[in-house]
Design a protein around this motif. Structure first.
Motif, PDB file in Angstrom:
ATOM      1  N   PHE A 154       0.593  -1.238   0.105  1.00  0.00           N
ATOM      2  CA  PHE A 154       0.113  -0.218  -0.092  1.00  0.00           C
ATOM      3  C   PHE A 154       0.871   1.296   0.035  1.00  0.00           C
ATOM      4  CE2 PHE A 154      -4.155  -1.638   0.252  1.00  0.00           C
ATOM      5  CZ  PHE A 154      -4.932  -0.779   0.396  1.00  0.00           C
ATOM      6  N   ALA A 155       2.091   0.958   0.754  1.00  0.00           N
ATOM      7  CA  ALA A 155       2.790   2.389   0.739  1.00  0.00           C
ATOM      8  C   ALA A 155       3.549   2.749  -0.673  1.00  0.00           C
ATOM      9  CB  ALA A 155       3.752   2.118   1.452  1.00  0.00           C
ATOM     10  N   HIS A 156       3.218   1.859  -1.604  1.00  0.00           N
ATOM     11  CA  HIS A 156       3.954   2.152  -3.138  1.00  0.00           C
ATOM     12  C   HIS A 156       3.571   3.550  -3.458  1.00  0.00           C
ATOM     13  CE1 HIS A 156       6.310   0.969  -6.480  1.00  0.00           C
ATOM     14  NE2 HIS A 156       5.352   1.056  -7.068  1.00  0.00           N
ATOM     15  N   GLY A 157       2.129   3.925  -3.402  1.00  0.00           N
ATOM     16  CA  GLY A 157       1.776   5.248  -3.731  1.00  0.00           C
ATOM     17  C   GLY A 157       2.283   6.531  -3.110  1.00  0.00           C
ATOM     18  N   GLU A 158       3.075   6.242  -2.012  1.00  0.00           N
ATOM     19  CA  GLU A 158       3.675   7.147  -0.977  1.00  0.00           C
ATOM     20  C   GLU A 158       5.157   7.327  -1.657  1.00  0.00           C
ATOM     21  OE1 GLU A 158       1.023   5.566   0.241  1.00  0.00           O
ATOM     22  OE2 GLU A 158       0.229   7.658   0.165  1.00  0.00           O
ATOM     23  N   SER A 179       4.227 -13.926   8.862  1.00  0.00           N
ATOM     24  CA  SER A 179       2.739 -13.932   9.545  1.00  0.00           C
ATOM     25  C   SER A 179       1.814 -13.847   8.403  1.00  0.00           C
ATOM     26  CB  SER A 179       2.941 -12.620  10.277  1.00  0.00           C
ATOM     27  OG  SER A 179       3.213 -11.153   9.384  1.00  0.00           O
ATOM     28  N   THR A 180       0.383 -13.646   8.980  1.00  0.00           N
ATOM     29  CA  THR A 180      -0.581 -13.803   8.077  1.00  0.00           C
ATOM     30  C   THR A 180      -0.549 -12.525   6.943  1.00  0.00           C
ATOM     31  OG1 THR A 180      -1.937 -12.352   9.323  1.00  0.00           O
ATOM     32  CG2 THR A 180      -1.912 -14.762   9.756  1.00  0.00           C
ATOM     33  N   ARG A 181      -1.263 -12.891   5.867  1.00  0.00           N
ATOM     34  CA  ARG A 181      -1.238 -11.956   4.891  1.00  0.00           C
ATOM     35  C   ARG A 181      -2.160 -10.715   5.454  1.00  0.00           C
ATOM     36  NH1 ARG A 181      -1.882 -15.134  -0.425  1.00  0.00           N
ATOM     37  NH2 ARG A 181      -2.698 -13.550  -1.387  1.00  0.00           N
ATOM     38  N   ILE A 182      -3.002 -10.996   6.069  1.00  0.00           N
ATOM     39  CA  ILE A 182      -3.770  -9.653   6.735  1.00  0.00           C
ATOM     40  C   ILE A 182      -2.672  -8.849   7.523  1.00  0.00           C
ATOM     41  CG2 ILE A 182      -5.757  -9.146   8.357  1.00  0.00           C
ATOM     42  CD1 ILE A 182      -7.228 -11.082   7.046  1.00  0.00           C
ATOM     43  N   ALA A 183      -2.015  -9.495   8.232  1.00  0.00           N
ATOM     44  CA  ALA A 183      -1.108  -8.881   9.432  1.00  0.00           C
ATOM     45  C   ALA A 183      -0.213  -7.960   8.323  1.00  0.00           C
ATOM     46  CB  ALA A 183      -0.320  -9.610  10.194  1.00  0.00           C
ATOM     47  N   ALA A 184       0.207  -8.372   7.248  1.00  0.00           N
ATOM     48  CA  ALA A 184       1.062  -7.779   6.221  1.00  0.00           C
ATOM     49  C   ALA A 184       0.418  -6.514   5.777  1.00  0.00           C
ATOM     50  CB  ALA A 184       1.483  -8.844   5.214  1.00  0.00           C
ATOM     51  N   LEU A 185      -0.856  -6.740   5.184  1.00  0.00           N
ATOM     52  CA  LEU A 185      -1.583  -5.890   4.338  1.00  0.00           C
ATOM     53  C   LEU A 185      -1.783  -4.661   5.494  1.00  0.00           C
ATOM     54  CD1 LEU A 185      -3.044  -5.284   2.069  1.00  0.00           C
ATOM     55  CD2 LEU A 185      -5.113  -6.156   2.690  1.00  0.00           C
ATOM     56  N   ILE A 186      -2.225  -4.911   6.767  1.00  0.00           N
ATOM     57  CA  ILE A 186      -2.610  -3.896   7.532  1.00  0.00           C
ATOM     58  C   ILE A 186      -1.369  -3.117   7.978  1.00  0.00           C
ATOM     59  CG2 ILE A 186      -3.061  -3.466  10.092  1.00  0.00           C
ATOM     60  CD1 ILE A 186      -4.987  -5.865  10.108  1.00  0.00           C
ATOM     61  N   THR A 187      -0.209  -3.786   8.157  1.00  0.00           N
ATOM     62  CA  THR A 187       1.002  -3.027   8.363  1.00  0.00           C
ATOM     63  C   THR A 187       1.443  -1.923   7.023  1.00  0.00           C
ATOM     64  OG1 THR A 187       2.035  -4.875   9.331  1.00  0.00           O
ATOM     65  CG2 THR A 187       3.433  -3.193   8.842  1.00  0.00           C
ATOM     66  N   ALA A 188       0.910  -2.657   6.004  1.00  0.00           N
ATOM     67  CA  ALA A 188       1.416  -1.758   4.553  1.00  0.00           C
ATOM     68  C   ALA A 188       0.383  -0.535   4.748  1.00  0.00           C
ATOM     69  CB  ALA A 188       1.153  -2.458   3.349  1.00  0.00           C
ATOM     70  N   ILE A 189      -0.866  -0.710   5.166  1.00  0.00           N
ATOM     71  CA  ILE A 189      -1.728   0.442   5.093  1.00  0.00           C
ATOM     72  C   ILE A 189      -1.414   1.448   6.061  1.00  0.00           C
ATOM     73  CG2 ILE A 189      -4.054   1.079   5.662  1.00  0.00           C
ATOM     74  CD1 ILE A 189      -5.252  -1.621   4.646  1.00  0.00           C
ATOM     75  N   GLY A 190      -0.766   0.844   7.346  1.00  0.00           N
ATOM     76  CA  GLY A 190      -0.410   1.888   8.396  1.00  0.00           C
ATOM     77  C   GLY A 190       1.014   2.584   7.809  1.00  0.00           C
ATOM     78  N   VAL A 191       1.822   1.975   7.203  1.00  0.00           N
ATOM     79  CA  VAL A 191       3.090   2.645   6.660  1.00  0.00           C
ATOM     80  C   VAL A 191       2.752   3.846   5.716  1.00  0.00           C
ATOM     81  CG1 VAL A 191       4.912   2.190   5.244  1.00  0.00           C
ATOM     82  CG2 VAL A 191       4.585   0.568   7.059  1.00  0.00           C
ATOM     83  N   SER A 192       1.623   3.267   4.870  1.00  0.00           N
ATOM     84  CA  SER A 192       1.067   4.250   3.898  1.00  0.00           C
ATOM     85  C   SER A 192       0.796   5.467   4.526  1.00  0.00           C
ATOM     86  CB  SER A 192       0.190   3.777   3.047  1.00  0.00           C
ATOM     87  OG  SER A 192      -0.602   4.442   2.509  1.00  0.00           O
ATOM     88  N   MET A 215      -1.189  12.916  -2.806  1.00  0.00           N
ATOM     89  CA  MET A 215      -1.197  12.863  -4.351  1.00  0.00           C
ATOM     90  C   MET A 215      -1.049  11.068  -4.668  1.00  0.00           C
ATOM     91  SD  MET A 215       2.515  14.094  -5.484  1.00  0.00           S
ATOM     92  CE  MET A 215       2.573  13.086  -7.219  1.00  0.00           C
ATOM     93  N   GLY A 216      -0.315  10.556  -3.597  1.00  0.00           N
ATOM     94  CA  GLY A 216      -0.093   8.919  -4.173  1.00  0.00           C
ATOM     95  C   GLY A 216      -1.348   8.190  -3.802  1.00  0.00           C
ATOM     96  N   VAL A 217      -2.172   8.720  -3.001  1.00  0.00           N
ATOM     97  CA  VAL A 217      -3.428   7.858  -2.837  1.00  0.00           C
ATOM     98  C   VAL A 217      -4.193   7.219  -4.076  1.00  0.00           C
ATOM     99  CG1 VAL A 217      -5.452   7.421  -1.303  1.00  0.00           C
ATOM    100  CG2 VAL A 217      -3.515   8.775  -0.546  1.00  0.00           C
ATOM    101  N   ILE A 218      -4.869   8.216  -4.787  1.00  0.00           N
ATOM    102  CA  ILE A 218      -5.686   7.775  -5.833  1.00  0.00           C
ATOM    103  C   ILE A 218      -4.694   6.986  -6.927  1.00  0.00           C
ATOM    104  CG2 ILE A 218      -7.106   8.446  -7.763  1.00  0.00           C
ATOM    105  CD1 ILE A 218      -8.354   8.274  -4.905  1.00  0.00           C
ATOM    106  N   PRO A 219      -3.808   7.681  -7.641  1.00  0.00           N
ATOM    107  CA  PRO A 219      -2.958   6.978  -8.476  1.00  0.00           C
ATOM    108  C   PRO A 219      -2.299   5.684  -8.008  1.00  0.00           C
ATOM    109  CG  PRO A 219      -2.276   9.252  -8.425  1.00  0.00           C
ATOM    110  CD  PRO A 219      -3.198   9.223  -7.438  1.00  0.00           C
ATOM    111  N   GLY A 220      -2.275   5.673  -6.573  1.00  0.00           N
ATOM    112  CA  GLY A 220      -1.418   4.281  -6.010  1.00  0.00           C
ATOM    113  C   GLY A 220      -2.699   3.112  -6.322  1.00  0.00           C
ATOM    114  N   LEU A 221      -3.953   3.650  -5.811  1.00  0.00           N
ATOM    115  CA  LEU A 221      -4.933   2.627  -5.974  1.00  0.00           C
ATOM    116  C   LEU A 221      -5.107   2.227  -7.398  1.00  0.00           C
ATOM    117  CD1 LEU A 221      -7.467   3.964  -3.258  1.00  0.00           C
ATOM    118  CD2 LEU A 221      -6.394   1.638  -3.391  1.00  0.00           C
ATOM    119  N   LYS A 222      -5.096   3.344  -8.187  1.00  0.00           N
ATOM    120  CA  LYS A 222      -5.357   3.057  -9.668  1.00  0.00           C
ATOM    121  C   LYS A 222      -4.185   1.867 -10.323  1.00  0.00           C
ATOM    122  CE  LYS A 222      -8.680   6.353 -10.464  1.00  0.00           C
ATOM    123  NZ  LYS A 222      -8.360   7.437 -10.629  1.00  0.00           N
TER     124      LYS A 222
END
Ligand SMILES: Nc1ncnc2c1ncn2[C@@H]1O[C@H](COP(=O)(O)OP(=O)(O)OP(=O)(O)O)[C@@H](O)[C@H]1O
Ligand SMILES: [Mg+2]
Lengths: 319, 291, 262
Positions: free
Chosen positions: B36-40, B89-102, B217-224
């Motif tokens: 998720f932090a890739h947009g950042e 760890s679980t994929r969910i834990a990793a995903l939550i972390t990524a959201i947090g980092v973002s 600015m990274g949020v929407i292009p990141g998701l896209k």
């Protein structure tokens, strides 16, 4: 069994005693509007946390679009009271029902998805809901919609108790066990004759219903609602409550909802600091304590343990 | 001719999505994480380019290279600090972390410099050519060329170099790769470095093309871009590129038809349709979970 | 072998992206039988189980259970028809108690609705009480009643295997599929397990299909054995017939079969 039933009623009675005391304090003017408002906020956030807990914590379906259902409840209830002159209680209910229907619509196609794919899809659904409101002039588009203040401590508390009772009762039944088994091992659950599709959708529908109720309370506690209030950050605010509390623990979700609502009231003037703290907490919890505050345990487990030890030490047949 | 024009605009937008999508797809391919932090990273790249051009007076290419380098380091840092511990760890834990980092990156940047937008300086000469009635600015042409060159370089790295082979081996089967003597940690870091550098480049290109940047600015292009990666089949490099272009074109067409407010919804609808009907994407193979 | 088969598998096959994991598989099970399914690693044994239980849909062939065609049916429906299974890599509901693991398997035998549970109607209490009693009775048979409140993940390995069988039985099957139930067990545990399998077979009137790597075990208790290799059925018959079958000896060349035969 009998014991469980009586603990249940004891908790209900205690809750209403607490309600009465607070209500008295409000009536006597001991609690100023700021505190009352914080209490209402705590109720709303607990409802949101507990409803998402059913989806993520119990059923293991990783939804990060809870704000979408909140938005639906908020807008539908606001339309009911503001445009159609319906009573507030009916508006709340209608908001819940429409959100639940949306939960059904989101739940059914999402069933083919797992884990992170499901997460992204729910996020997408929530964004679509938000964009729809953004584009409807009837509800004011981006400028939003005026809503009268109707949410009181009493309504919030009643909704809160209803949410908790329904979700606790659901969880502690064959249906709740089925949901937990899906979380633990979907393939095995399926092999044990659990209709996993049905229960995933059921969790989505019940969770969305209460998110919708929370939306009604939320809308009628502000003076205005705007699509911007219901973006991904709102979903994130709810998600963190569940994660911090411990995925799978209802009391954990309640505790973290109380804790974080208080924290964010103090940080109201500093939204950036608040977001930094929130996201840092989320990352640190995942890295160093992924089970959250409570793991999958409940407050009552500690209570139970304590009682059990005492009974064991003393007279086995006494209590 | 109007349509040709839109097509060209769509391709320009699509090339930005494609550059970001490549990072998503590479990281997902190798550690099964939606970063998720890739947009950042993309946002940091854009700001790096901005400061380099506006304050240090660098030209377009030096700024591009600098921001790619900064992002490469930044991406590896994120991986080492936040994601490395989560591999088991679980994929969910990793995903939550990524959201947090973002979110953490977004708000730290806001905390440091405020949320106000910045106007990207004009670094490229801007002349317009008229090709078959389509207005093509020299700027967008250059941007397109840069994007395509970067994609070709990436293709070369992945298929012709040792690190590229290691990346493919690890994404195919990390345990086997380890047994073959591949340093899995370094390979993962290299993947983050390359993916992040591409996002950095996309950041600079975005700034030059759309001229306005801000910390969110990274949020929407990141998701896209993520949607583009899913569309093309996540984990598949050419898929990310095609997905990016398709999404860019679809969005431009939706806007051109007069539904510009629904542009973002279009992307999410595509996402949901693709997830439901063909979760492995256009180029992905359907696979059944082993029981 | 006079009765009509409880399970009739004919010419079943499945591909995974070009790989024919199982091809033209045939099997007839008669009520009360205990049949072995053996084969070297990767032969397709587990895949056969996945096909029978609806986890995978066969690309060809037919599976008829109790006179009813069941291929393509969702796993939970197959279970409700009366086929249940254990997994090669134990799949318990780890965070749930031992008791709850069994209760989950009882799920579809109870009938109180979500509504009755949410509002705690009488039918909820009756249903839950019955589930509890039945589940406890089950745990007693498997000597797991003392650890009923323990989380499943905290049981020792042998206990987990036993719980998985208990859970599969609680779902009320007529046909039980066991995927390497003795894997990772020591000889004593294996012996106890075999006795348990014989016992439940009598007690619950079961037909059992057993995948097992331990040859002695399979040869000892199974009446008939099917042998898979590379997705193909290479032999079928009594333990003695199978043991002496040249193709089987070839498939297992250098492995136990040859040596234990001597
Ligand atoms: N979902 C799947 N996707 C792709 N290939 C699969 C899948 N499931 C099984 N296979 C392949 O099918 C073949 C048979 O596997 P299976 O698990 O049935 O073997 P097995 O006989 O149970 O072996 P073992 O004794 O090791 O358990 C293997 O080559 C395996 O890799
Ligand atoms: Mg197997």
């Amino acid at each position: 069994m009998l014991k469980k039933v009586s603990t249940f009623w004891l908790a209900i009675v205690l809750a209403f005693v607490f309600y009465g005391v607070v209500q008295l304090l409000i009536l006597n003017g001991f609690l100023n509007p700021f505190y009352t408002n914080t209490l209402i906020f705590i109720c709303i956030n607990i409802i949101l946390a507990v409803s998402l807990h059913l989806v993520i914590g119990i059923t293991g379906q990783f939804s990060i679009g809870h704000a979408g259902f909140l938005a639906l409840g908020a807008y539908i209830s606001a339309i009911m009271t503001m445009k159609l002159d319906m009573p507030f209680s009916f508006a709340l209910f209608a908001g819940g029902i429409v959100a639940a229907l949306a939960g059904l619509v989101v739940g059914i196609p999402s069933l083919r998805l797992r884990g992170d794919y499901l997460a992204i899809a729910t996020l997408g659904f929530a964004e679509i809901i938000r964009i729809i409101f953004l584009n409807i002039d009837y509800v004011g588009g981006a400028a939003g919609m005026q809503v009268t203040h109707a949410t009181t401590w009493t309504t919030s508390f009643l909704c809160l108790i209803l949410t908790i009772v329904v979700i606790v009762n659901f969880t502690n039944s064959r249906h709740g066990r089925a949901c937990i088994s899906i979380r633990e091992n979907e393939i095995a659950a399926d092999a044990m004759g659990i209709n996993t599709t049905y229960y995933k959708v059921a969790a989505f529908v019940i969770g969305s219903f209460f998110a919708g109720i929370a939306g009604g309370l939320y809308a009628h506690n502000f003076y205005i609602i705007q699509p911007a209030n219901f973006g991904f950050l709102k979903s994130f605010d709810i998600l963190i409550l569940v994660v911090l509390g411990g995925l799978g623990s209802l009391s954990g979700a309640v505790i973290s909802a109380i804790l974080l609502t208080v924290v964010s009231t103090f940080l109201q003037e500093l939204p950036e600091t608040r977001m930094i703290i929130y996201s840092l907490v989320l990352v640190l919890v995942m890295l160093y304590r992924p089970q959250g505050l409570m793991g999958t345990r409940e407050i009552t487990d500690y209570f139970g343990n304590w009682k059990w030890k005492r009974v064991k030490g003393g007279n086995q047949y006494g209590g | 001719m109007e349509w040709l024009q839109q097509l060209f605009n769509g391709i320009s937008l699509g090339s930005i999505y494609a550059l970001i999508a490549l990072g998503y797809t590479m990281v997902y391919g190798i550690i099964k994480l939606i970063n998720f932090a890739h947009g950042e990273v993309f946002m940091i790249g854009s700001f790096t380019g901005f400061y380099a051009i506006a304050f240090w007076g660098l030209g377009f290419f030096p700024a591009l290279i600098l921001s790619m380098a900064v992002c490469a380091v930044f991406g590896v840092l994120i991986e080492r600090v936040a994601y490395k511990r989560l591999r088991d760890s679980t994929r969910i834990a990793a995903l939550i972390t990524a959201i947090g980092v973002s979110l953490l990156i977004q708000y730290v940047v806001i905390y440091i410099r405020g949320a106000q937008p910045e106007a990207y300086p004009n670094v490229l000469p801007n002349r317009s050519f008229d090709v078959f009635g389509v207005q093509i600015s020299s700027q967008s042409l250059l941007i397109l060329v840069v994007s395509v060159v970067l994609m070709i370089v990436l293709q070369f790295i992945v298929h012709r170099t040792k690190i590229g082979k290691a990346m493919r081996a690890v994404s195919y089967d990390p345990d086997a790769a380890k047994l073959m003597g591949i340093n899995v940690n370094n390979t993962i870091s290299a993947t983050f470095a390359i993916g992040s550098a591409l996002a950095g480049a996309a950041g600079v290109i975005f700034g030059v093309y759309y001229t306005k940047i801000d910390p969110l600015m990274g949020v929407i292009p990141g998701l896209k871009a993520f949607i583009a990666a899913v569309l093309g089949g996540i984990g598949i490099i050419p898929g990310a590129v095609i997905g990016g272009f398709v999404l860019g074109i679809v969005e431009t067409v939706v806007s051109a038809l007069g539904f510009s407010l629904w542009r973002d919804a279009a992307a999410f609808i595509i996402l949901i349709l693709i997830l439901i009907f063909r979760p492995s994407g256009i180029f992905g193979k359907n696979s059944k979970e082993k029981v | 072998m006079e009765a009509r088969p409880i399970l009739h598998v004919s010419q079943v096959g499945i591909n995974f992206g070009g790989l024919k994991a199982v091809d033209g598989f045939n099997l007839k099970l008669y009520p009360g039988g205990l049949i072995g399914l053996i084969g070297p690693n990767g032969a397709g044994k587990t895949t056969v189980f996945n096909l029978l239980t609806g986890v995978y849909t066969p690309t060809e062939g037919d599976i008829v259970f109790n006179g009813e065609r069941i291929n393509g049916l969702a796993p939970y429906k197959v279970t409700r028809k009366g086929i249940s299974r254990t997994f090669q890599n134990v799949r318990l509901f780890n965070e749930q108690s031992v008791l709850d693991n069994v209760k989950v398997a009882y799920h579809s035998l109870a009938s109180h609705s979500i509504f009755s549970s949410i509002f705690r109607l009488r039918s909820h209490f009756i249903g839950e009480k019955e589930m509890e009693a039945k589940a406890l009775a089950f745990l007693r048979i498997f000597q797991l009643d003392k650890v009923k409140d323990e989380k499943a993940k905290n049981l020792p390995y042998g206990g987990q295997r036993r719980l998985e069988i208990a859970r599969a039985l609680a779902a009320g099957p007529k046909l039980l599929l066991l995927d390497e139930p003795a894997a990772g067990m020591n000889p004593q545990e294996t012996k106890d397990l075999m006795e348990l399998i014989s016992f439940i077979r009598e007690q619950f009137n079961l037909t059992i299909l057993l995948i097992e790597h331990d040859m002695k075990l399979v040869m000892g208790i199974c009446e008939r054995i099917s042998v898979l290799d590379h997705g193909l059925l290479i032999a079928e018959g009594t333990p003695n017939e199978v043991q002496n079958h040249p193709k089987v000896i070839e498939a297992y060349l250098g492995e136990e079969v040859v040596s234990s035969h001597a």
